[in-house]
Design an enzyme around this catalytic site. Sequence first.
Site, PDB file in Angstrom:
ATOM      1  N   ASP A  58      -6.535  -2.745  60.321  1.00  0.00           N
ATOM      2  CA  ASP A  58      -7.848  -2.480  59.757  1.00  0.00           C
ATOM      3  C   ASP A  58      -7.830  -2.676  58.244  1.00  0.00           C
ATOM      4  O   ASP A  58      -6.845  -2.337  57.574  1.00  0.00           O
ATOM      5  CB  ASP A  58      -8.253  -1.036  60.102  1.00  0.00           C
ATOM      6  CG  ASP A  58      -9.650  -0.701  59.677  1.00  0.00           C
ATOM      7  OD1 ASP A  58     -10.589  -1.320  60.197  1.00  0.00           O
ATOM      8  OD2 ASP A  58      -9.814   0.200  58.828  1.00  0.00           O
ATOM      9  N   GLU A  89      -7.642  -7.622  59.727  1.00  0.00           N
ATOM     10  CA  GLU A  89      -9.074  -7.697  59.459  1.00  0.00           C
ATOM     11  C   GLU A  89      -9.277  -7.800  57.954  1.00  0.00           C
ATOM     12  O   GLU A  89      -8.951  -6.872  57.207  1.00  0.00           O
ATOM     13  CB  GLU A  89      -9.808  -6.459  59.983  1.00  0.00           C
ATOM     14  CG  GLU A  89     -11.287  -6.459  59.641  1.00  0.00           C
ATOM     15  CD  GLU A  89     -11.871  -5.064  59.492  1.00  0.00           C
ATOM     16  OE1 GLU A  89     -13.061  -4.908  59.776  1.00  0.00           O
ATOM     17  OE2 GLU A  89     -11.149  -4.142  59.075  1.00  0.00           O
TER      18      GLU A  89
END
Length: 538
Positions: A199, A264
């Site tokens: 993330d 990401e």
Amino acid sequence: MQEWWRDAVVYQVYPRSFQDETGDGVGDLMGITRRLDHIAELGADCIWLSPIFASPQADMGYDVSDYLAVDPLFGDLAAFDKLIASAHARGLKVIVDQVLSHTSEKHDWFKQSRLSRNNDKADWYVWADPLPDGSPPTNWHSHFGGPAWEFDPQRGQYYLHNFLASQPDLNFHNPDVVDAILETCRFWLDRGLDGFRLDTVNYYFHDQKLRSNPPAQVKPQVMATDLYGMQDNIYNKTRPENIGFLERLRTLTDQYSDIMMVGEVGEMGRRSIEIMGEYTEGTNRLHMAYSFAMLGPDFSADHFRSCIEGFQKGAPGGHPYWSFSNHDVPRQVSRWAEYAVNEDSMARLACAMLMSFEGTIGIYQGEELGQTETELTFEELTDPPAIRFWPAVKGRDGCRTPMVWEKDAENAGFSTGTPWLPVKAPQAGKAVDSQGDGSVLAYYKDAIARRKSSPALSGGKTKFISLPEPILAFSRVSKEETLTCVFNLSTEAHTLQTKGNVDILHGNEVTLDKGKIALAGNGFAYLSHGADFTITSS
């Protein structure tokens, strides 16, 4: 032997919303295990689980309070182990969301860090003194509204949070923090995990000099929750030190076999493609990266071409991961509705495009059903920025509502209890058991199988063909096969002219007659042809 992830189809599961086995209205690991056959039968190769770690759930698990424990909401370590074993038995890999840039304020590390300025964990988070007038140390913004700094009276300092104030940022400039984070990753690899989805992978490091960001150099697109676009975010993220951490993380994963990491990149526009290239270049950083470049409202041939060509030029040795949807953006069928003849035509067009792209492919749960965004009232919301900024911002709940399995069952078969987000009739109408022959689900299964059986689609190189908007066209070329893919990204019909031998290998709303290819609105085709083939606009 080629690594498994290079031509994989990755299926994202949002655990809260996939299947509830306990009746508490929240999906869980047992429910995911129960529904593994759906993912395997779809043809996916890997499951990405959104966060399942212990958390107060202020940001739905992206605020971790214990990296080494499963949140009781989802089960326990035994349930995790069973899920891994059951997935592996079906030939499915499993990766898990790792939220490493920040923790929950409830994490023991932060509880100790905020006690004083001289304890063992004092420098594990990003702390800074107020400016002489008491204001925050920099002008950096939080993604969820307001400054990215929260004043803590106990220490008499501000701490950094790029998201909620209850999500303090770790200080990656501290080597002890890096070592501790790497050990938490090792813990899950030792349990048989096949990799990580990282993330906000470009948020780990901040500028140690705490310099304020300059204004954006281009016209910003400002949303009520997100003033990031008004700044050129050069000091609060994507710092050069990030590369060194990614290399250390890769060194760890290389100690295991067949591990994959996909990062990401929290950035929009062309810069996001450049970062994808930087983070995947060579063999000692990330295996793959994806950005929000294809997760926005842009739907044009030029946009998709610029994303793919930008990556090709920026990282010729890297590997991309392309996806049209995830848990943070409106569902693709709704997001691109203005370009759609109808919902199912957009669902098929998006699937055909995605399955023709070079790289690894990501699917968010429910997209294989042609699922649409759920319209919610304020009383039904759970997403913090939506609650704060309603009605200007609808938030992310609309794409997170439960998976629908049985059209006529209670809560469409998701739960026997009250779901954490409602299951509404438009979504229930797209349930798995209602999708027979000719459905969007059937199309996804066929499209994935077609991609896997085609040397060109699964591993061929991409060469774009310049045609006027709204036609996206490119060839996929392998040693065994050459295909040309054409897509009409509009609701209006368009005709193309061809020369040479050509056949429609696969298509939708398309005809070929005397060298003319007629594409109805949202029509598309995969074309097989000889070396003398050309295609032009009529």
